[in-house]
Design an enzyme around this catalytic site. Structure first.
Site, PDB file in Angstrom:
ATOM      1  N   ASP A 229      82.869 -89.793 -83.944  1.00 26.33           N
ATOM      2  CA  ASP A 229      81.726 -90.471 -84.549  1.00 26.33           C
ATOM      3  C   ASP A 229      81.871 -90.381 -86.069  1.00 26.33           C
ATOM      4  O   ASP A 229      82.281 -89.347 -86.612  1.00 26.33           O
ATOM      5  CB  ASP A 229      80.429 -89.788 -84.096  1.00 26.33           C
ATOM      6  CG  ASP A 229      79.198 -90.440 -84.685  1.00 26.33           C
ATOM      7  OD1 ASP A 229      78.610 -91.316 -84.031  1.00 26.33           O
ATOM      8  OD2 ASP A 229      78.808 -90.061 -85.820  1.00 26.33           O
ATOM      9  N   ASP A 272      79.047 -96.693 -84.199  1.00 25.99           N
ATOM     10  CA  ASP A 272      80.123 -96.071 -84.989  1.00 25.99           C
ATOM     11  C   ASP A 272      80.835 -94.986 -84.186  1.00 25.99           C
ATOM     12  O   ASP A 272      81.385 -94.044 -84.756  1.00 25.99           O
ATOM     13  CB  ASP A 272      79.555 -95.503 -86.289  1.00 25.99           C
ATOM     14  CG  ASP A 272      78.473 -94.451 -86.053  1.00 25.99           C
ATOM     15  OD1 ASP A 272      77.781 -94.530 -85.025  1.00 25.99           O
ATOM     16  OD2 ASP A 272      78.320 -93.548 -86.891  1.00 25.99           O
TER      17      ASP A 272
END
Length: 353
Positions: A229, A272
């Site tokens: 992430d 993301d």
């Protein structure tokens, strides 16, 4: 005398009709078979299995055009030299098949020893003796996509115009079937690819892991998974806008591509978040790859459209099947939790489940 001739003529007519019925029946079976499949390999196998009923020949092959190299590649073949042919290449214009592809014309060569277009290099490599050839180009949307050829009629006779008519009809159906298969494959691939990053999407990730785990369950297979992430990604959107944010996500995908190995699978999980699937990889190796990814992402700055620099880092979690998990969801969950623990303990690090 005349009566005897009539009997002979009638017998010839009956024989001709029987042959035509057999040809139409076999052709109908081929058409049904190729239209029931969207896999090129299955379509070509069907051709190979059924065509022998139409034209008795010692061998034959399907050559498809490689658009990048402008070469014909033997993709399927049957007969004595069949397996040896697979993967061999001919230049456009080389040999009878190359001539057919270049000119887009069907061709019967009764005696290859008397035809300057014949290329003997293939026979030299396969130890096969070609005597006669029937060759038909495959045309799709006014473009030649390949060639189908049969060699050496079984009875020793040359190929006839009747043989050519039959085969041209068959090749037309085959070409349509291959074209439909290509369209289907592109649609299927598009449904498994993330539009922004061009990495695989979650659907493909789940399919891949399900298949891998099912195949390896009885073989003690191993697979590791990295869940990563981007740290504080919201600040990129807030400070520079969503377009820069989207471009950043794409660039992260590019850096992942140049860091992982050839057989590793890259996935944009969502937002993301990314996943890297590492088949046949133990936890120690996976952890080293995760660390390499972490360093690569932050090694160089990213840029806005007006050339402002900014840096990002990533936090990664690593888990391994079957050591940490027994199912696909459990494996993803364990790697996700390890990543989350890394977020809570400072970010920009690799955490192992």
């Amino acid at each position: 005398m005349a009566q005897r001739q009539n009997v002979l003529d009638n017998l010839q007519t009956v024989t001709s009709l029987k042959r035509k019925i057999r040809e139409l029946s076999t052709l109908s079976e081929i058409v049904q078979a190729i239209n029931s499949s969207l896999k090129p390999e299955e379509i070509l196998e069907t051709i190979m299995a059924k065509a022998a009923d139409l034209i008795k020949a010692e061998g034959w092959s399907v050559l498809l055009l490689d658009y990048e190299t402008r070469e014909l590649v033997f993709k399927a073949a049957a007969g004595e030299a069949g397996k040896k042919l697979l993967g061999m290449r001919l230049k456009i214009g080389q040999g009878v098949a190359g001539w057919s592809a270049r000119h887009g014309q069907s061709l019967i060569v009764p005696d290859v020893s008397k035809d300057p277009r014949f290329y003997s290099g293939i026979d030299a490599k396969t130890k096969f003796v070609t005597k006669s050839i029937l060759c038909v180009p495959m045309r799709s949307k006014n473009k030649i996509i390949g060639v189908v050829e049969v060699v050496n009629k079984s009875d020793g006779e040359p190929f006839t115009n009747d043989d050519l008519d039959i085969f041209e009809n068959l090749v037309a159906h085959v070409t349509i079937a291959l074209e439909n298969a290509a369209i289907y494959r592109k649609m299927e691939e598009a449904s498994l690819i993330d539009d922004l990053t061009k990495l695989y999407n979650l659907r493909y990730c789940n399919q891949y892991l399900d298949k891998f785990l099912a195949e390896r369950k009885s073989e003690f297979g191993i697979v590791s998974l990295i869940f990563l992430d981007i740290d504080f990604f919201k600040l990129v959107d807030d400070n520079f806008g969503h377009l820069v944010g989207s471009e950043t996500l794409r660039r992260v995908g590019e850096r992942l591509r140049r860091t992982v190995r050839k057989d590793d699978v890259l996935v944009r999980y969502g937002g993301d978040e990314y996943i890297v699937i590492l088949p046949n990889t133990d936890k120690q190796t996976a952890t080293a790859i995760a660390e390499r990814i972490r360093k690569e992402i932050s090694r160089e700055p990213f840029f806005t459209f007006d050339n402002q620099k900014f840096s990002i880092s990533v936090t990664l979690g690593v888990a391994t099947y079957p050591e940490d998990a027994k199912t696909r969801d459990e494996l993803i969950g364990k790697a996700d939790k390890a990543m989350y623990d890394g977020k809570l303990s400072g970010r920009d690090k690799v955490v192992v489940a």
